[in-house]
Scaffold this motif. Structure first.
Motif, mmCIF file in Angstrom:
data_model
loop_
_atom_site.group_PDB
_atom_site.id
_atom_site.type_symbol
_atom_site.label_atom_id
_atom_site.label_comp_id
_atom_site.label_asym_id
_atom_site.label_seq_id
_atom_site.Cartn_x
_atom_site.Cartn_y
_atom_site.Cartn_z
ATOM 1 N N LEU A 44 0.859 -1.182 0.000
ATOM 2 C CA LEU A 44 0.000 0.000 0.000
ATOM 3 C C LEU A 44 0.895 1.232 0.000
ATOM 4 C CD1 LEU A 44 -2.841 1.404 0.712
ATOM 5 C CD2 LEU A 44 -2.050 1.232 3.084
ATOM 6 N N TRP A 83 2.352 -0.250 -6.440
ATOM 7 C CA TRP A 83 1.514 -0.392 -5.251
ATOM 8 C C TRP A 83 0.163 -0.995 -5.611
ATOM 9 C CZ3 TRP A 83 3.992 4.439 -6.279
ATOM 10 C CH2 TRP A 83 5.147 4.623 -5.514
ATOM 11 N N GLU A 129 -2.590 -0.219 -3.794
ATOM 12 C CA GLU A 129 -3.617 0.797 -3.507
ATOM 13 C C GLU A 129 -2.923 2.007 -2.912
ATOM 14 O OE1 GLU A 129 -6.027 2.624 -3.991
ATOM 15 O OE2 GLU A 129 -7.721 1.293 -3.579
#
Ligand SMILES: NC(=O)c1ccc[n+]([C@@H]2O[C@H](COP(=O)([O-])OP(=O)(O)OC[C@H]3O[C@@H](n4cnc5c(N)ncnc54)[C@H](OP(=O)(O)O)[C@@H]3O)[C@@H](O)[C@H]2O)c1
Length: 206
Positions: free
Chosen positions: A69, A91, A93
């Protein structure tokens, strides 16, 4: 280190005199170490680091799944290119870390948010909240020093990793931020040397 926070490592490319800017960082070696050493669950970035990259951002391949993340400390809501960050291919999110004083966000902006702190993002609370997310054990900090300095000042850094480049007398930003780092004992975890005069130092912060 508070027991309820994840393991936090600050990994920086520095000159011999501790500057993070003013010289070409060996990005290949820097990211090779990232890829083989910590296997971070969260990349915690300073907003100025992200803003420095925004002008050069191009459409990426999309979210990486599985992948860490990206959480950005953005108390002033200055970061705009969230979609490109999400799609950069690094990534899974993105997450905006805001505080109660953060200005209103544009209508329709789609970014998950975590609001912690009043005037500034409360870094300890943010790390605790990140640590409560399933599977989050390791957080790697990406910063030119100012976010690292704030984390160090609050005793929130477990490990400092410096990739020392053979240059000095350049740059203006210290890896420990704007104020001298608090007195701490350090324990060497690992060191290595690489071609082109690079030295890698990993220290555990006691
Ligand atoms: N050599 C390297 O390894 C390396 C790595 C990354 C980046 N860089 C370079 O470093 C530069 C940017 O680094 P930087 O050190 O200037 O900035 P930065 O660490 O990327 O950003 C400063 C961060 O500190 C936060 N902050 C400051 N005071 C705070 C407080 N009291 N409480 C909570 N948060 C606080 C800011 O939050 P707000 O936004 O909420 O104010 C912001 O997120 C860029 O030029 C980049 O290219 C170098």
């Amino acid at each position: 280190m508070p027991a309820d926070t994840p393991y936090v490592v600050a990994h920086l490319g520095v000159s011999l005199d501790g500057k993070t800017d003013g010289f070409p960082r060996d990005e290949t070696r820097f990211h090779q170490l990232v890829g083989t050493t910590w296997h971070e669950d969260v990349t915690l970035a300073g907003s100025d680091t992200v803003l420095a990259r925004e002008p050069a951002m191009a459409p990426g391949p999309g979210p990486r799944d599985p992948g860490p993340l990206l959480a950005v400390v953005d108390g002033r809501a200055r970061v705009t290119r969230w979609q490109e960050l999400r799609d950069a291919g690094h990534w899974s999110e993105v997450l905006a870390l805001h505080c109660r004083a953060t200005p209103p966000r544009p209508v329709g902006r789609y970014v998950p948010e975590l609001v912690v702190g009043d005037d500034r993002v409360d870094l300890a609370a943010a790390l605790r909240a990140l640590g409560r997310r399933p599977g989050v054990a390791v957080v790697r900090v990406v910063s030119g020093g100012r976010l690292v300095g704030r984390l160090l000042a609050r005793g929130l850094v477990d490990e400092v990793s410096l990739l020392v480049h053979p240059v000095m007398g350049v740059g203006s930003r210290d890896w420990w931020g704007e104020a001298p780092p608090p007195a701490r004992s350090l324990q060497l975890i690992e060191s290595d040397t690489f071609g082109r005069g690079l030295v890698w130092l990993r220290y555990r912060v006691a």
